[in-house]
Scaffold this active site. Structure first.
Site, PDB file in Angstrom:
ATOM      1  N   TRP A 102       0.774  -1.417  -0.015  1.00  0.00           N
ATOM      2  CA  TRP A 102       0.118  -0.075  -0.140  1.00  0.00           C
ATOM      3  C   TRP A 102       0.937   1.466   0.127  1.00  0.00           C
ATOM      4  CZ3 TRP A 102       1.863   2.280   4.146  1.00  0.00           C
ATOM      5  CH2 TRP A 102       2.224   1.673   5.298  1.00  0.00           C
ATOM      6  N   LYS A 145      -2.032  -8.437  -7.892  1.00  0.00           N
ATOM      7  CA  LYS A 145      -3.242  -8.348  -6.954  1.00  0.00           C
ATOM      8  C   LYS A 145      -2.551  -7.125  -5.916  1.00  0.00           C
ATOM      9  CE  LYS A 145      -3.216  -9.412  -2.659  1.00  0.00           C
ATOM     10  NZ  LYS A 145      -3.779  -8.091  -2.068  1.00  0.00           N
ATOM     11  N   SER A 174      -2.934  -4.081  -3.089  1.00  0.00           N
ATOM     12  CA  SER A 174      -3.058  -4.206  -1.513  1.00  0.00           C
ATOM     13  C   SER A 174      -4.705  -3.825  -1.507  1.00  0.00           C
ATOM     14  CB  SER A 174      -2.353  -2.994  -0.818  1.00  0.00           C
ATOM     15  OG  SER A 174      -2.996  -3.095   0.258  1.00  0.00           O
ATOM     16  N   GLU A 178      10.714  -8.308  -2.548  1.00  0.00           N
ATOM     17  CA  GLU A 178      11.216  -7.147  -2.132  1.00  0.00           C
ATOM     18  C   GLU A 178      10.454  -6.832  -0.682  1.00  0.00           C
ATOM     19  OE1 GLU A 178      13.287  -5.399  -3.468  1.00  0.00           O
ATOM     20  OE2 GLU A 178      13.464  -6.618  -5.679  1.00  0.00           O
ATOM     21  N   CYS A 216      10.406   1.653   2.496  1.00  0.00           N
ATOM     22  CA  CYS A 216      11.231   0.354   2.933  1.00  0.00           C
ATOM     23  C   CYS A 216      12.645   0.826   3.126  1.00  0.00           C
ATOM     24  CB  CYS A 216      11.018  -0.887   1.967  1.00  0.00           C
ATOM     25  SG  CYS A 216      10.991  -0.074   0.421  1.00  0.00           S
ATOM     26  N   GLU A 249      11.102  -2.785  11.921  1.00  0.00           N
ATOM     27  CA  GLU A 249      10.677  -1.654  10.989  1.00  0.00           C
ATOM     28  C   GLU A 249       9.595  -1.151  11.594  1.00  0.00           C
ATOM     29  OE1 GLU A 249       8.904  -3.254   7.222  1.00  0.00           O
ATOM     30  OE2 GLU A 249      10.185  -1.891   6.283  1.00  0.00           O
TER      31      GLU A 249
HETATM   32  P1  NAD Z   1       1.929  -6.545   3.707  1.00  0.00           P
HETATM   33  O1  NAD Z   1       2.895  -7.872   3.478  1.00  0.00           O
HETATM   34  O2  NAD Z   1       1.019  -6.586   4.823  1.00  0.00           O
HETATM   35  O3  NAD Z   1       1.141  -6.763   2.337  1.00  0.00           O
HETATM   36  C1  NAD Z   1       1.919  -6.485   0.900  1.00  0.00           C
HETATM   37  C2  NAD Z   1       0.746  -7.298  -0.111  1.00  0.00           C
HETATM   38  O4  NAD Z   1       0.858  -8.850   0.332  1.00  0.00           O
HETATM   39  C3  NAD Z   1      -0.423  -6.888  -0.084  1.00  0.00           C
HETATM   40  O5  NAD Z   1      -1.181  -6.800  -1.252  1.00  0.00           O
HETATM   41  C4  NAD Z   1      -1.253  -8.078   0.832  1.00  0.00           C
HETATM   42  O6  NAD Z   1      -2.541  -8.211   0.453  1.00  0.00           O
HETATM   43  C5  NAD Z   1      -0.347  -9.297   0.356  1.00  0.00           C
HETATM   44  N1  NAD Z   1      -0.312 -10.355   1.400  1.00  0.00           N
HETATM   45  C6  NAD Z   1      -0.520 -10.151   2.729  1.00  0.00           C
HETATM   46  N2  NAD Z   1      -0.680 -11.573   3.325  1.00  0.00           N
HETATM   47  C7  NAD Z   1      -0.203 -12.450   2.042  1.00  0.00           C
HETATM   48  C8  NAD Z   1      -0.392 -14.027   1.827  1.00  0.00           C
HETATM   49  N3  NAD Z   1      -0.223 -14.627   3.082  1.00  0.00           N
HETATM   50  N4  NAD Z   1      -0.153 -14.309   0.767  1.00  0.00           N
HETATM   51  C9  NAD Z   1       0.098 -13.534  -0.124  1.00  0.00           C
HETATM   52  N5  NAD Z   1      -0.084 -12.246  -0.257  1.00  0.00           N
HETATM   53  C10 NAD Z   1      -0.332 -11.760   0.942  1.00  0.00           C
HETATM   54  O7  NAD Z   1       2.818  -5.191   3.530  1.00  0.00           O
HETATM   55  P2  NAD Z   1       2.102  -3.845   3.587  1.00  0.00           P
HETATM   56  O8  NAD Z   1       2.111  -3.499   4.691  1.00  0.00           O
HETATM   57  O9  NAD Z   1       1.446  -3.622   2.358  1.00  0.00           O
HETATM   58  O10 NAD Z   1       3.524  -2.974   3.224  1.00  0.00           O
HETATM   59  C11 NAD Z   1       4.559  -2.702   3.891  1.00  0.00           C
HETATM   60  C12 NAD Z   1       5.581  -3.341   3.796  1.00  0.00           C
HETATM   61  O11 NAD Z   1       6.203  -3.634   2.475  1.00  0.00           O
HETATM   62  C13 NAD Z   1       6.856  -3.066   4.736  1.00  0.00           C
HETATM   63  O12 NAD Z   1       7.511  -4.187   5.167  1.00  0.00           O
HETATM   64  C14 NAD Z   1       7.759  -2.211   3.664  1.00  0.00           C
HETATM   65  O13 NAD Z   1       9.192  -2.341   3.922  1.00  0.00           O
HETATM   66  C15 NAD Z   1       7.497  -3.457   2.380  1.00  0.00           C
HETATM   67  N6  NAD Z   1       7.912  -2.756   1.270  1.00  0.00           N
HETATM   68  C16 NAD Z   1       9.248  -2.995   0.522  1.00  0.00           C
HETATM   69  C17 NAD Z   1       9.796  -2.549  -0.556  1.00  0.00           C
HETATM   70  C18 NAD Z   1      11.036  -2.864  -1.181  1.00  0.00           C
HETATM   71  O14 NAD Z   1      11.439  -2.574  -2.382  1.00  0.00           O
HETATM   72  N7  NAD Z   1      11.678  -3.700  -0.684  1.00  0.00           N
HETATM   73  C19 NAD Z   1       9.152  -1.506  -0.956  1.00  0.00           C
HETATM   74  C20 NAD Z   1       7.574  -1.280  -0.716  1.00  0.00           C
HETATM   75  C21 NAD Z   1       7.191  -1.778   0.609  1.00  0.00           C
END
Ligand code: NAD
Length: 492
Positions: free
Chosen positions: A164, A188, A190, A262, A296, A394
């Protein structure tokens, strides 16, 4: 803090995309009648409702992507490149609308949302160029009487799951190289921020053959898991938290599909006594607080030499105290918005409360801002002991912690002593030291006298708990393709 007036809204109803899965070139009713509320984090009001995608919807989308794959893969690089340029043009023509939609959904200040859209355009343009200039080992006779050629082939269908924090930009970081390498995909977004991904699909629908790009909105454990498990999906690429990364890697194991992750970060910022402290403090004003610290690569964990710690902390507090906080649409100078959701707000304020209860001092901020919405004050935490929770985990909010060190080896050991390895920075005017320390920092990106500067030509991705695989650059094109060696016996 800046607030919009009751009456003003960033959105018109006509700006919204259809709240449905986008499959095989069109928005189609999903198999469930359940909807997901999309919330404006400034006002806590529902701004849209989106169909909750199901396993069945995912299977239909994957089937469409499978059907479209051979045709898309068969195009010449020039043809795919031209399509990617047209996508970049279309996004560019709709920049204002996409930025407004992103701000309305995430609370991002205009300057952040506009930058996201500009970077999205550049990502498509870079990949449009890069796909025409791929390189690999030359064809040649590497065994007697045998001629080898190395082919780069698409993987097939790629499943994508995005977070998100940068909904459109993180989608672009996946979609552009995946399409450039000749794959089709199902993405998919967020469940909290599906609007710009669906709008993107609507805007480019006439530019891509049906089935090449499919969007299934919904929850991770249903749509995301199905993409990770699906036998016809060749790779699952996720940007998100470590927990979600582990979940998709586990779900992907049964079909041995490729996994591209990522994940999170906790970037150390190592400041030596000879560093230009003013420029370090000025850089962290942005690098620690861009996108409300929901970044991130945020420079969020300062390790500063004890000899200059007091001076540096004063400069940092002075810089951070000038950040303009507010709702998007209340002025071009707003730099910091709310956090994305109530759950995330509770998480971030929980970290702040526990840190202060444990004796950490807030030199600035340290708590939520009053009123509606999920706003947290820009915060600098000092007197942070080694191993403190706030400096290990984090937080993903507008919070920088400041720790001190006295010796270089200690600084490097502590910088590396977290499960993450996404990015880091080192601040010194000593070139020998900067090369050496950069080499010893366990992070996929290390900046020297800078932090959070990105470009499409250079790779982005982590080590350790921050995942594996690379976004951006020709390394992403490699990740989304496979190498085939074809050897011809040419002896006569
Ligand atoms: P999140 O892991 O909660 O959600 C990310 C996505 O994964 C969403 O679309 C969510 O619906 C999906 N998801 C959740 N559980 C899942 C499962 N069991 N199986 C498959 N998909 C699933 O993360 P967030 O809160 O949306 O984003 C924040 C996180 O993303 C932070 O940890 C941040 O550091 C990381 N991030 C990393 C980068 C990078 O380039 N390394 C960039 C942006 C964000």
């Amino acid at each position: 803090m800046r607030r919009r007036s009751e009456a003003s809204s960033l959105l018109r109803q006509t700006d919204l995309p259809p709240g449905l899965p986008f499959i095989d070139g069109a928005f189609r009713p999903g198999s469930s009648s359940q909807a997901i509320n999309v919330i404006d984090p400034c006002t806590e009001r529902v701004i849209a409702q989106i169909a909750e995608g199901t396993v069945e919807d995912t299977d239909v989308a994957v089937a469409a992507a499978v059907k479209a794959a051979p045709g898309w893969a068969a195009l010449t690089p020039k043809e795919r490149s031209e399509t990617l340029h047209r996508i970049a043009d279309r996004v560019s023509e709709n920049s204002e609308l996409l930025a407004r939609l992103e701000s309305a959904n995430t609370g991002k200040p205009g300057m952040v949302a506009e930058d996201d859209v500009a970077q999205t355009v550049d990502t498509f343009r870079f990949m449009a160029g890069a796909l025409r200039a791929t390189t690999s080992a030359a064809a040649g006779r590497y065994a007697a009487d045998h001629l080898s050629t190395i082919l780069r082939e698409p993987l097939g269908v790629v499943g994508v799951v995005t977070p998100w924090n940068y909904p459109l930009l993180m989608a672009a970081w996946k979609i552009a190289p995946i399409l450039a390498a000749g794959n089709t995909l199902v993405i998919k977004p967020s469940e909290q921020t599906p609007l710009t991904t669906l709008k993107f699909a609507e805007l480019v629908a006439d530019l891509l053959p049906p089935g090449v790009l499919n969007v299934v909105p919904g929850y991770g454990p249903t749509v995301g898991t199905r993409l990770a498990e699906h036998p016809d999906v060749a790779m699952i690429a996720l940007t998100g938290s470590v927990r979600s990364g582990k979940a998709v890697a586990q779900a992907a194991a049964a079909t041995l599909k490729r996994v591209h992750l990522e994940l999170g970060g906790k970037a150390p910022v190592v400041i030596f006594p000879d560093a230009d402290l003013d420029s370090a403090a000025t850089a962290l004003r942005t690098a620690g607080f861009w996108n409300s610290g929901q970044e991130c690569g945020a420079g969020c964990r300062v390790l500063v030499h004890a000899d200059v710690a007091e001076r540096f902390t004063a400069l940092l507090v002075e810089q951070v105290s000038t950040l303009v906080v507010g709702e998007p649409g209340t002025g071009d100078d707003v730099e910091l918005g709310p956090l994305i959701s109530k759950a995330h707000f509770d998480r971030v304020t929980g970290y702040l409360e526990r840190a202060q209860a444990a004796g950490v001092r807030a030199a600035l901020g340290g708590s939520a801002l009053a009123g509606n919405g999920y706003f947290v004050a820009p915060t600098v935490l000092v007197d942070v002991p080694e191993g403190a929770e706030c400096a290990q985990e984090e937080i993903f909010g507008p919070v920088i912690t400041v720790e001190t060190f006295t010796d270089e080896a200690e600084a490097i050991a502590r910088a590396n002593a977290v499960p993450y390895g996404l990015s880091a920075s080192v601040w010194t005017d000593d070139a020998r030291r900067s090369h050496d320390v950069a080499a010893r920092l366990d992070a996929g990106t290390v900046w020297v006298n800078a932090h959070l500067v990105l470009a499409n030509e250079v790779p982005w991705g982590g080590f350790k708990g921050s995942g594996y695989g690379r976004d951006l650059s020709i390394y992403a094109l490699d990740d989304y393709s496979r190498t085939k060696h074809v050897m011809h016996h040419v002896g006569r």
